[in-house]
Design an enzyme around this catalytic site. Sequence first.
Site, mmCIF file in Angstrom:
data_model
loop_
_atom_site.group_PDB
_atom_site.id
_atom_site.type_symbol
_atom_site.label_atom_id
_atom_site.label_comp_id
_atom_site.label_asym_id
_atom_site.label_seq_id
_atom_site.Cartn_x
_atom_site.Cartn_y
_atom_site.Cartn_z
ATOM 1 N N ARG A 1 -5.509 -8.273 -9.298
ATOM 2 C CA ARG A 1 -6.420 -9.189 -9.846
ATOM 3 C C ARG A 1 -7.068 -8.624 -11.234
ATOM 4 O O ARG A 1 -7.148 -7.371 -11.428
ATOM 5 C CB ARG A 1 -7.942 -9.343 -9.169
ATOM 6 C CG ARG A 1 -7.464 -9.719 -7.631
ATOM 7 C CD ARG A 1 -8.988 -10.043 -6.912
ATOM 8 N NE ARG A 1 -9.418 -11.352 -7.286
ATOM 9 C CZ ARG A 1 -8.917 -12.420 -7.104
ATOM 10 N NH1 ARG A 1 -8.074 -12.699 -6.121
ATOM 11 N NH2 ARG A 1 -9.591 -13.827 -7.606
ATOM 12 N N HIS B 1 0.876 1.044 -13.399
ATOM 13 C CA HIS B 1 1.601 -0.083 -13.643
ATOM 14 C C HIS B 1 2.968 0.522 -13.686
ATOM 15 O O HIS B 1 3.468 1.469 -14.367
ATOM 16 C CB HIS B 1 1.008 -0.476 -15.200
ATOM 17 C CG HIS B 1 1.933 -1.684 -15.572
ATOM 18 N ND1 HIS B 1 1.732 -2.860 -14.939
ATOM 19 C CD2 HIS B 1 3.095 -1.803 -16.373
ATOM 20 C CE1 HIS B 1 2.708 -3.922 -15.703
ATOM 21 N NE2 HIS B 1 3.332 -3.308 -16.581
ATOM 22 N N GLY C 1 0.868 -1.276 -0.067
ATOM 23 C CA GLY C 1 0.090 0.000 0.056
ATOM 24 C C GLY C 1 0.970 1.353 0.066
ATOM 25 O O GLY C 1 0.331 2.388 0.785
ATOM 26 N N SER C 2 2.038 1.349 -0.686
ATOM 27 C CA SER C 2 2.789 2.578 -0.698
ATOM 28 C C SER C 2 1.953 3.519 -1.669
ATOM 29 O O SER C 2 2.044 4.844 -1.330
ATOM 30 C CB SER C 2 4.210 2.484 -0.906
ATOM 31 O OG SER C 2 4.384 1.934 -2.400
HETATM 32 C C1 GRF Z 1 3.425 -1.104 -7.503
HETATM 33 O O1 GRF Z 1 4.551 -1.274 -8.238
HETATM 34 C C2 GRF Z 1 2.325 -0.879 -8.646
HETATM 35 O O2 GRF Z 1 2.839 -0.135 -9.995
HETATM 36 C C3 GRF Z 1 1.754 -2.022 -9.046
HETATM 37 O O3 GRF Z 1 2.106 -2.807 -7.652
HETATM 38 C C4 GRF Z 1 2.774 -2.204 -6.984
HETATM 39 C C5 GRF Z 1 2.340 -1.776 -5.663
HETATM 40 O O4 GRF Z 1 2.960 -1.451 -4.601
HETATM 41 N N1 GRF Z 1 0.470 -2.183 -9.713
HETATM 42 P P1 GRF Z 1 2.131 -0.695 -3.402
HETATM 43 O O5 GRF Z 1 1.382 -1.851 -2.735
HETATM 44 O O6 GRF Z 1 1.326 0.296 -3.609
HETATM 45 O O7 GRF Z 1 3.359 -0.262 -2.481
#
Ligand code: GRF
Length: 209
Positions: free
Chosen positions: A99, A117, A20-21
């Site tokens: 998902r 992404h 969840g960053s």
């Molecule tokens: C990120 O690299 C995002 O681009 C991808 O999944 C990762 C999620 O990271 N879809 P976080 O959970 O938001 O830290």
Amino acid sequence: MIQIHPAGRLKLAVLASGRGSNFDAIYTATQDGRLNADIKVLVSDKAESLALQKARQRKIPAYYLDPSAYSSRSAYETELVSLLRQHQVEVVALAGYMRLVGKVMLEEFRHCIVNIHPALLPAFPGLNAQRQALEYGVKFSGCTVHLVDEGMDTGPIIMQRVVPVYDYDDEDSLSTRILEQEHQVYWQSLQLMAEGKLYLDGRRVIVRT
Ligand code: GRF
């Protein structure tokens, strides 16, 4: 040309499966006034998701929805839609949500589901995008914020950010460099939506000022 969202405060849901960053970055932007949005609810498909814990600490309604408890993707998404509607959600931000989004969600939130992404789409869609970029040997990669359609990372692109790939990079170092950009470009894209500036022309997203 259709306006993706009229000017006004976004009623946002965040869907997350992991740490969840990106949720952190979006939340902080709403708190300090950079992003005109309220996070109405956070939903995770993983009970152990750190994003769920963070939402609870922040007093944001947070739900774990277990996909294996439903007979099909449609049944799962019907429940998800009902949860999101209960919280008056209008825009859905996928933030590390692992998902594919199906027909039920896409029909309910047409043009209003956004994803981030960690590659310059259409290069390296799907899982392990940073590893794919390293193995391919590209000299630049980055991240993409896009509208979600029925494909895997194929929807209309809102914003992209480019980062260099260095000879000494490994997956961790490249992911970290990309993530710094993700944390900027996601709230900025959502803010363009909140300002009513994003229009869809075919599969091109146009920013009108
Ligand atoms: C990120 O690299 C995002 O681009 C991808 O999944 C990762 C999620 O990271 N879809 P976080 O959970 O938001 O830290």
